[in-house]
Write a protein that holds these residues in place. Structure first.
Motif, PDB file in Angstrom:
ATOM      1  N   THR A  37     -40.451 -19.410 -18.046  1.00 38.37           N
ATOM      2  CA  THR A  37     -39.953 -18.066 -17.806  1.00 38.37           C
ATOM      3  C   THR A  37     -41.111 -17.119 -18.065  1.00 38.37           C
ATOM      4  OG1 THR A  37     -37.770 -18.686 -18.629  1.00 38.37           O
ATOM      5  CG2 THR A  37     -38.279 -16.336 -18.566  1.00 38.37           C
ATOM      6  N   GLU A  39     -43.311 -14.497 -19.594  1.00 39.17           N
ATOM      7  CA  GLU A  39     -43.223 -13.936 -20.937  1.00 39.17           C
ATOM      8  C   GLU A  39     -43.591 -12.458 -20.908  1.00 39.17           C
ATOM      9  OE1 GLU A  39     -44.730 -18.104 -22.968  1.00 39.17           O
ATOM     10  OE2 GLU A  39     -45.987 -16.326 -23.114  1.00 39.17           O
ATOM     11  N   ILE A  40     -42.815 -11.643 -21.609  1.00 39.49           N
ATOM     12  CA  ILE A  40     -43.084 -10.217 -21.713  1.00 39.49           C
ATOM     13  C   ILE A  40     -43.436  -9.912 -23.159  1.00 39.49           C
ATOM     14  CG2 ILE A  40     -42.166  -7.890 -21.453  1.00 39.49           C
ATOM     15  CD1 ILE A  40     -40.271  -9.095 -19.290  1.00 39.49           C
ATOM     16  N   TRP A  41     -44.618  -9.339 -23.346  1.00 40.57           N
ATOM     17  CA  TRP A  41     -45.133  -8.988 -24.663  1.00 40.57           C
ATOM     18  C   TRP A  41     -45.326  -7.479 -24.740  1.00 40.57           C
ATOM     19  CZ3 TRP A  41     -46.263 -12.864 -28.265  1.00 40.57           C
ATOM     20  CH2 TRP A  41     -46.262 -14.171 -27.782  1.00 40.57           C
ATOM     21  N   TRP A  68     -47.414  -9.097 -19.174  1.00 40.94           N
ATOM     22  CA  TRP A  68     -46.504  -9.992 -18.467  1.00 40.94           C
ATOM     23  C   TRP A  68     -47.258 -11.275 -18.163  1.00 40.94           C
ATOM     24  CZ3 TRP A  68     -44.970  -9.329 -12.685  1.00 40.94           C
ATOM     25  CH2 TRP A  68     -44.003 -10.275 -12.352  1.00 40.94           C
ATOM     26  N   THR A  70     -47.501 -14.703 -16.610  1.00 39.02           N
ATOM     27  CA  THR A  70     -46.833 -15.445 -15.544  1.00 39.02           C
ATOM     28  C   THR A  70     -47.186 -16.924 -15.560  1.00 39.02           C
ATOM     29  OG1 THR A  70     -48.618 -14.925 -14.004  1.00 39.02           O
ATOM     30  CG2 THR A  70     -46.720 -13.423 -14.055  1.00 39.02           C
ATOM     31  N   ARG A 137     -44.317 -18.263 -30.771  1.00 44.02           N
ATOM     32  CA  ARG A 137     -43.043 -18.031 -30.076  1.00 44.02           C
ATOM     33  C   ARG A 137     -42.724 -16.547 -29.945  1.00 44.02           C
ATOM     34  NH1 ARG A 137     -38.688 -22.242 -30.191  1.00 44.02           N
ATOM     35  NH2 ARG A 137     -37.469 -20.353 -29.980  1.00 44.02           N
ATOM     36  N   ARG A 138     -42.994 -15.742 -30.979  1.00 43.69           N
ATOM     37  CA  ARG A 138     -42.643 -14.321 -30.977  1.00 43.69           C
ATOM     38  C   ARG A 138     -43.829 -13.385 -31.201  1.00 43.69           C
ATOM     39  NH1 ARG A 138     -38.658 -13.137 -28.137  1.00 43.69           N
ATOM     40  NH2 ARG A 138     -36.870 -14.418 -28.544  1.00 43.69           N
ATOM     41  N   ARG A 163     -43.439 -10.749 -28.547  1.00 38.64           N
ATOM     42  CA  ARG A 163     -42.746 -11.214 -27.344  1.00 38.64           C
ATOM     43  C   ARG A 163     -41.301 -10.748 -27.404  1.00 38.64           C
ATOM     44  NH1 ARG A 163     -41.958 -17.401 -25.165  1.00 38.64           N
ATOM     45  NH2 ARG A 163     -40.671 -16.788 -23.395  1.00 38.64           N
ATOM     46  N   VAL A 164     -40.816 -10.179 -26.277  1.00 45.47           N
ATOM     47  CA  VAL A 164     -39.475  -9.604 -26.263  1.00 45.47           C
ATOM     48  C   VAL A 164     -38.473 -10.395 -25.427  1.00 45.47           C
ATOM     49  CG1 VAL A 164     -40.258  -7.279 -26.793  1.00 45.47           C
ATOM     50  CG2 VAL A 164     -40.094  -7.991 -24.406  1.00 45.47           C
ATOM     51  N   ASN A 165     -38.890 -11.514 -24.823  1.00 46.24           N
ATOM     52  CA  ASN A 165     -37.918 -12.324 -24.075  1.00 46.24           C
ATOM     53  C   ASN A 165     -38.014 -13.772 -24.486  1.00 46.24           C
ATOM     54  OD1 ASN A 165     -40.338 -12.979 -22.790  1.00 46.24           O
ATOM     55  ND2 ASN A 165     -39.404 -13.050 -20.764  1.00 46.24           N
TER      56      ASN A 165
END
Length: 165
Positions: A37, A39-41, A68, A70, A137-138, A163-165
């Motif tokens: 997926t 990742e949005i940071w 972002w 990808t 992870r976060r 990371r927010v997602n």
């Protein structure tokens, strides 16, 4: 007449890059493991440490940025921050990191930025800087090196990200 792009223009251009990449034929794409997926940071700017300590630079470069990721090798970045001269800067870049050393991704961020009076009178210019990233992870960090050049005093740059997602 030189027109200075707004942050919305920079972000729009940044968001268009993945669409253009998706439109490319599959056989033209380099082998790259896509993240399951994207990742949005998010970050709140960062810190710098200049090589020339005799100048009184602002080394607390707070602002707001989004990244972002990808794939394992590519992330698209955009943001605003208070630069080392106390001016507002905007950036949009591709963070290409084809190498890794354990958990550390290595490569370069290549893009456009503005807000430095000695470069294009504060207008938009192209920039590239070596970039390393460590991502859990976060939480993660980006560490960059701004090279010293004719009108630029070099520095180390550090961003903390979430990371927010």
């Amino acid at each position: 007449m030189f027109v200075r792009p707004s942050l919305s223009c920079l972000v729009s251009a940044l968001l268009a890059l993945p669409l253009a990449a998706a439109a490319a034929p599959d056989d033209a794409a380099a082998p790259d493991a896509a993240v399951s997926t994207p990742e949005i940071w998010l970050n709140v700017g960062g810190f710098s440490r200049h090589f020339d300590r005799s100048n009184r630079y602002n080394e607390r470069n707070f602002g707001f940025g989004i990244e972002w990721r990808t794939s394992e090798q590519f992330a698209f970045m955009a943001g605003v921050y208070d630069n080392s001269l106390g001016k507002h800067s905007q950036y949009a870049a591709v963070n290409w990191q084809p190498w890794s050393l354990g958990p550390v991704k290595l490569g370069a961020a290549i893009g456009v930025m503005n807000g430095y009076p000695s470069l294009k009178r504060g207008g938009t210019f192209f920039a590239a800087l070596p970039m390393a990233s460590i991502e859990g992870r976060r939480f993660g960090i980006n560490l960059g090196i701004i090279p010293s050049m004719k009108n630029v005093d070099g520095a180390f740059m550090l961003q903390f990200k979430l990371r927010v997602n």
